[in-house]
Scaffold this motif. Structure first.
Motif, mmCIF file in Angstrom:
data_model
loop_
_atom_site.group_PDB
_atom_site.id
_atom_site.type_symbol
_atom_site.label_atom_id
_atom_site.label_comp_id
_atom_site.label_asym_id
_atom_site.label_seq_id
_atom_site.Cartn_x
_atom_site.Cartn_y
_atom_site.Cartn_z
ATOM 1 N N ARG A 139 9.372 1.651 3.413
ATOM 2 C CA ARG A 139 8.385 0.684 2.908
ATOM 3 C C ARG A 139 8.279 0.738 1.381
ATOM 4 O O ARG A 139 8.401 1.791 0.784
ATOM 5 N N GLU A 140 7.972 -0.412 0.803
ATOM 6 C CA GLU A 140 7.669 -0.470 -0.620
ATOM 7 C C GLU A 140 6.223 -0.040 -0.823
ATOM 8 O O GLU A 140 5.339 -0.454 -0.089
ATOM 9 N N LEU A 141 5.983 0.788 -1.821
ATOM 10 C CA LEU A 141 4.612 1.127 -2.164
ATOM 11 C C LEU A 141 4.026 0.011 -3.023
ATOM 12 O O LEU A 141 4.735 -0.648 -3.778
ATOM 13 N N GLN A 142 2.722 -0.221 -2.887
ATOM 14 C CA GLN A 142 2.084 -1.284 -3.670
ATOM 15 C C GLN A 142 1.023 -0.689 -4.585
ATOM 16 O O GLN A 142 0.238 0.160 -4.160
ATOM 17 N N TRP A 143 0.990 -1.158 -5.811
ATOM 18 C CA TRP A 143 -0.035 -0.721 -6.764
ATOM 19 C C TRP A 143 -1.309 -1.513 -6.478
ATOM 20 O O TRP A 143 -1.319 -2.719 -6.501
ATOM 21 N N THR A 144 -2.368 -0.811 -6.126
ATOM 22 C CA THR A 144 -3.573 -1.478 -5.642
ATOM 23 C C THR A 144 -4.812 -0.960 -6.369
ATOM 24 O O THR A 144 -4.881 0.210 -6.730
#
Length: 514
Positions: A151-156
């Motif tokens: 999975r791609e990590l998302q900056w949140t």
RNA sequence: GGCAGGGUAGCUCAGGUGGUUAGAGCACGGCACUCAUAAUGCCGGGGUCGUGGGUUCGAGUCCCACCCCUGCUACCA
């Protein structure tokens, strides 16, 4: 009479109860029943954890309101616990108004006693969709979550309330230093020790967009109402169940024992004590983290659970047999495997052939040779050996070394094995043919009858229904549940009138399918 | 990746501080008994103790390396 308040983890209300749930509840029930036999004033709490996004989702999928959904799930769980003869005194649900009031009171009390412990912060970080969690740097390898590398990590970013867990670092270190038994077994303690030793981080305790939750009671700076993080809602169930914040809650609180799964030790041994300390409330005495059950070597998951239901396991040989098997087969301080083969094997060898048959043959002989009335007789090697086992039984069961329930069963089973050996070697059928050996026969029958009665008491926590049944067949007065361990040594069966009933654990009824 | 635990009879496992022929239960084979749910009891076959080295008079038991398995690695309930 010592108070003994024990709890199990409350179960998340997004699916049906399965064997994994049952293992914990049965184990805790054995501990509760053991303490009742020891004469303690037991309060046994179980319940449901009913808030959170996953419950909301599950309800949506069923097209019903979350409350309707959790009402239904809670009903299914409670019915299951009744079938399994779980003897909980209370069943709490986190959607109970009293619980919600208690959680709000606890949060407000923390805010009042230690205003600095709650603060707002915009949290930002790498978010893993697989975990549905923000990941720390050491959990990220090559820019990917170690658990979900595809999975791609998302900056949140999200603005939340935080609990200043870091304030309680030294408090927790002190707890673990001063109370080496606070968390057991030791492997779990070591894990938490390592965790605390590496330094704690504050935890975010609210979620935006979390609608099915207890609204966080403190007003946020931007006016947005957020839902309370499920664990900050769930953990206090143990406290709110006592009536907190109303006067008198300290009659029950603090709990003597939290029985939990090993996966949630940090919540119970780090976050929960810190919350209580922040509110200046006593922390529980002990936490026991049991292991997990696998099925055919596979971790118990929904996919494995589809293979069979808890109902199937109960129908196999009855609820008592399942209770017995789970705690006999799976060490309560570690993991173990469930298989139908082992279940059938132990049912037949230990419950039907060894114990059930011992009862049958002894009762039959009392009927036949002594006109159903148990004679009085001298104590024998059988009585003396049972006393030795009794000491080890308590050592396994009383918590002094943890809750090694599987060892407790083994001790009781040792008495059963000895009973069969004793009958075989003393040959009462031969004694019965010689009138001159009448006294010898009396000694044998009286001794084995006493042993059977003691077995009823020792095994009662594990097989509460069948032991009562055998108790009646033995002609013993009252109920097993009214017996006390400290009266076992003086137990005498002389004069009891036996009634042979149907086999305690019939072999023929044994399911062999699958 | 880091930390922890483990790999012993077909299966599930015991085997403090190293020491005579490595144990238990289940399963399997034989014998005995008849009170009992064709149950019980006794005897027996069966193991290079993960692999390779080392320390030692002697190692399953200590040390090193390696292989394999499991768990944990904070806000999934």
């Amino acid at each position: 009479m010592a108070k003994f308040f024990l709890t199990t983890a409350i179960d998340y209300a997004n699916g049906d109860p399965h064997l994994g749930h049952a293992l914990e509840k049965i184990g805790a029930d054995v501990i509760a029943r053991y303490h009742r036999l020891a004469g303690d004033d037991v309060h046994f709490l179980m319940g449901m954890d009913e808030h959170g996004q996953k419950v909301k989702q599950a309800a949506d999928e069923c097209g019903v309101s979350p409350q309707t959904f959790v009402d239904r799930v809670a009903g299914i769980f409670e019915e299951m616990w009744r079938r399994l003869a779980i003897s909980n005194d209370q069943f709490i649900r986190t959607t109970d108004p009293a619980h919600k009031r208690g959680v709000r009171a606890l949060i407000e009390r923390i805010h009042e006693k230690n205003p600095d412990d709650f603060y707002e912060k915009t949290y930002e970080g790498w978010y893993c969709i697989g975990c549905e969690l923000f990941k720390r740097d050491n959990e990220i390898v090559n820019g990917r979550c170690v658990l979900h590398p595809t999975r791609e990590l998302q900056w949140t970013e999200e603005r939340n309330w935080f609990f200043r867990l870091t304030n309680y670092q030294s408090f927790l270190e002190r707890v673990f230093a001063e109370r080496p038994d606070f968390l057991r077994p030791e492997t779990r303690r070591n894990e938490i020790l390592a965790l605390v030793g590496h330094g704690l981080e504050d935890v975010s305790i609210t979620r935006s967009r979390l609608s099915w939750a207890i609204p966080f009671p403190l007003a946020s700076s931007d006016g947005e109402e957020q839902g309370t993080w499920v664990w900050f809602d769930a953990l206090p169930n143990y406290l709110t169940a006592t009536g907190f914040p109303d006067k008198g809650y300290t009659e029950l609180w603090p709990a003597q024992l939290h029985v939990i799964g090993k996966d949630i030790t940090r919540l119970h041994c780090v976050v929960w004590p810190a919350m209580l300390q922040a509110a200046e409330i006593a922390i529980p005495e002990y936490v026991w983290a049991h292991g997990f059950m696998t099925f055919g070597g596979e971790r118990f998951s929904k996919s494995a659970g589809v293979a069979f239901s808890l109902e199937e396991a109960i129908d196999r040989h009855g609820p008592d047999a399942l209770r017995y098997f789970l705690l006999r087969e799976i060490p309560f301080d570690g993991d173990g495997d469930f298989s139908w083969e082992r279940f059938d094997e132990r049912y037949t060898a230990e419950l039907a052939n060894a114990w059930g048959n011992l009862a049958s043959r002894v009762i039959a002989m009392v009927e036949r040779y002594r006109d159903s009335v148990v004679p009085s007789g001298e104590r024998t090697s059988l009585d003396r050996a049972d006393v030795t086992d009794l000491v080890e039984y308590h050592a396994a069961m009383d918590g002094s070394r943890g809750y090694l329930l599987q060892e407790g069963v083994k001790r009781a089973l040792a008495s059963v094995t000895r009973g069969n050996e004793f009958v075989q070697s003393s040959q009462p059928w031969a004694l019965a043919k010689e009138e001159s050996r009448r006294a010898e026969l009396d000694d044998v029958l009286a001794s084995v009858m006493r042993s059977l009665a003691r077995q009823c008491v020792l095994l009662y926590p594990f097989v509460p229904v069948k032991t009562e049944e055998l108790w009646r067949q033995l002609g013993a007065p009252g109920r097993v549940s009214d017996q006390r361990f400290d009266a076992l040594a003086g137990l005498d069966a002389a004069g009891w009138r036996v009634h042979k009933g149907p086999p305690l654990f019939p072999r023929d009824a044994a399911g062999t399918s699958r």
